[in-house]
Every structure is written in C-alpha cells, then in structure tokens.
Design a protein around this motif. Structure first.
Motif, short mmCIF file in Angstrom:
data_model
loop_
_atom_site.label_atom_id
_atom_site.label_comp_id
_atom_site.label_asym_id
_atom_site.label_seq_id
_atom_site.Cartn_x
_atom_site.Cartn_y
_atom_site.Cartn_z
N ASN A 1 0.82 -1.21 0.00
CA ASN A 1 0.00 0.00 0.00
C ASN A 1 0.86 1.26 0.00
OD1 ASN A 1 -2.22 -1.65 0.03
ND2 ASN A 1 -2.82 -1.19 2.13
N SER A 2 1.99 1.23 0.71
CA SER A 2 2.85 2.42 0.75
C SER A 2 3.46 2.69 -0.63
CB SER A 2 3.92 2.30 1.82
OG SER A 2 4.81 1.25 1.53
N CYS A 3 3.81 1.63 -1.36
CA CYS A 3 4.34 1.83 -2.72
C CYS A 3 3.23 2.30 -3.66
CB CYS A 3 4.97 0.54 -3.25
SG CYS A 3 6.61 0.21 -2.55
N CYS A 4 2.01 1.84 -3.43
CA CYS A 4 0.88 2.35 -4.23
C CYS A 4 0.75 3.86 -4.03
CB CYS A 4 -0.42 1.66 -3.82
SG CYS A 4 -0.90 0.29 -4.86
N HIS A 5 0.87 4.27 -2.78
CA HIS A 5 0.78 5.71 -2.49
C HIS A 5 1.91 6.46 -3.20
CE1 HIS A 5 -0.08 9.38 -0.32
NE2 HIS A 5 1.19 9.45 0.02
N ASP A 6 3.13 5.92 -3.16
CA ASP A 6 4.26 6.55 -3.85
C ASP A 6 4.02 6.62 -5.36
OD1 ASP A 6 5.53 6.76 -1.42
OD2 ASP A 6 7.07 5.25 -1.85
N LEU A 7 3.44 5.56 -5.91
CA LEU A 7 3.16 5.53 -7.34
C LEU A 7 2.17 6.63 -7.71
CD1 LEU A 7 3.29 4.24 -10.17
CD2 LEU A 7 1.48 2.68 -9.42
N VAL A 8 1.13 6.79 -6.93
CA VAL A 8 0.13 7.83 -7.21
C VAL A 8 0.76 9.21 -7.05
CG1 VAL A 8 -2.07 8.82 -6.47
CG2 VAL A 8 -1.82 6.34 -6.67
N GLU A 9 1.62 9.37 -6.06
CA GLU A 9 2.33 10.64 -5.88
C GLU A 9 3.26 10.93 -7.07
OE1 GLU A 9 2.23 13.09 -3.40
OE2 GLU A 9 0.40 12.04 -2.86
N GLU A 10 3.87 9.89 -7.61
CA GLU A 10 4.76 10.04 -8.77
C GLU A 10 3.97 10.58 -9.96
OE1 GLU A 10 7.67 7.10 -11.27
OE2 GLU A 10 5.63 6.44 -10.87
N GLY A 11 2.75 10.10 -10.12
CA GLY A 11 1.88 10.60 -11.19
C GLY A 11 1.70 9.60 -12.32
N LYS A 12 0.55 9.68 -12.95
CA LYS A 12 0.20 8.76 -14.03
C LYS A 12 1.13 8.93 -15.23
CE LYS A 12 -3.61 6.77 -16.60
NZ LYS A 12 -2.83 5.58 -16.90
N MET A 13 1.50 10.17 -15.56
CA MET A 13 2.36 10.39 -16.71
C MET A 13 3.70 9.65 -16.55
SD MET A 13 4.23 13.79 -18.19
CE MET A 13 5.47 13.62 -16.94
N CYS A 14 4.30 9.77 -15.37
CA CYS A 14 5.57 9.09 -15.13
C CYS A 14 5.40 7.58 -15.17
CB CYS A 14 6.16 9.51 -13.79
SG CYS A 14 6.94 11.14 -13.82
N LEU B 1 -2.75 -1.74 -12.50
CA LEU B 1 -2.01 -1.36 -11.30
C LEU B 1 -2.32 0.08 -10.90
CD1 LEU B 1 0.06 -1.99 -9.10
CD2 LEU B 1 1.85 -1.26 -10.71
N TRP B 2 -2.35 0.97 -11.88
CA TRP B 2 -2.67 2.37 -11.59
C TRP B 2 -4.05 2.49 -10.95
CZ3 TRP B 2 -0.34 6.78 -10.90
CH2 TRP B 2 -1.13 7.92 -10.81
N SER C 1 -7.31 3.59 -6.12
CA SER C 1 -8.37 3.21 -5.19
C SER C 1 -7.83 3.03 -3.77
CB SER C 1 -9.09 1.94 -5.67
OG SER C 1 -8.26 0.81 -5.55
N ILE C 2 -6.63 2.48 -3.65
CA ILE C 2 -6.00 2.31 -2.32
C ILE C 2 -5.67 3.68 -1.73
CG2 ILE C 2 -3.86 1.57 -1.22
CD1 ILE C 2 -4.57 -1.02 -2.02
N SER C 3 -5.16 4.59 -2.55
CA SER C 3 -4.77 5.91 -2.05
C SER C 3 -5.97 6.71 -1.57
CB SER C 3 -4.03 6.69 -3.14
OG SER C 3 -2.79 6.07 -3.39
N LYS C 4 -7.12 6.48 -2.17
CA LYS C 4 -8.32 7.21 -1.76
C LYS C 4 -8.83 6.74 -0.41
CE LYS C 4 -10.06 8.40 -6.32
NZ LYS C 4 -11.13 8.19 -7.31
N THR C 5 -8.54 5.50 -0.04
CA THR C 5 -9.03 4.97 1.23
C THR C 5 -8.09 5.27 2.39
OG1 THR C 5 -8.00 2.81 0.87
CG2 THR C 5 -10.27 3.10 0.10
#
Length: 115
Positions: free
Chosen positions: A63-76, A104-105, A110-114
């Motif tokens: 979940n923490s990596c999911c949060h990092d991924l969302v913070e990184e951004g969809k474009m990246c 995965l995105w 969805s994880i980051s929203k919760t």
C-alpha cells in the motif's frame, strides 16, 4: 550520509535493470535522462523495482508503494512502463504489459483514496 549512498546505489540498480531490457545500440539517451530526471527520483528504488515486478512479472505492491506511485503521477508511470515495454525483447507482449500497468494504476488510486 551512508543512507544517501545506499539510496544512490539502489537508484543505480533500478536504472541498470531498466537498461538491461534495452540493447546498448537502441538506448535513447534523452528519453532515459528525462525518465531519470522527472520520474525515477520521485519514488523509492524498492517501490520502482516492485512496480516493474508487478507489471513485467507476478509481484505484488504494498500500500505504501501504491501511495508513492500515485504521488509520482500517471504520466511518469505510463512513460516508464511504455519505455520498458517498447524494448525489442518485450514488444510482443506490450499490450499485456500496458494493461497490467493500467490495472495497477487503477488499483493504487483506489488504495490511495481509502488511506
């Protein structure tokens, strides 16, 4: 200071793994530099490796990596996975990898929203 050196080494390993998919003659230096400057420095090396393992293998993402991924951004995220999947050795399954990338995105958003 030692932690900083360890992070640099780990980032080097991530870049080396990305480049391992690429024959030397086909690396586009500008594209690789752009990915490095704008994307790979935004997430931890472990999360970057885990993301690659999820898309190109059968790994799982915390979940923490999911949060990092969302913070990184969809474009990246899109750009990095597309860059890797365009390699001659992977191109045959590119559509499969791009679907896994998108799944995965969606999962990570969805994880980051919760949280």
């Amino acid at each position: 200071m030692a932690k900083f050196s360890t992070q640099q080494i780990a980032l080097f390993i991530v870049v080396a793994l990305v480049c391992a998919f690429v024959p030397v003659y086909s690396v586009e230096e500008v594209e690789a530099k752009t990915l490095w400057d704008t994307c790979l420095l935004k997430i931890t090396p472990k999360c970057a490796l885990d993301i690659i393992d999820v898309v190109f293998g059968d790994g799982t993402l915390s979940n923490s990596c999911c949060h990092d991924l969302v913070e990184e951004g969809k474009m990246c995220h899109d750009k990095l996975i597309k860059y890797i999947s365009d390699r001659p050795s992977l191109i045959a399954k590119e559509s499969q990898y791009l679907k896994k990338r998108d799944d995965l995105w969606t999962h990570c958003v969805s994880i980051s929203k919760t949280v």
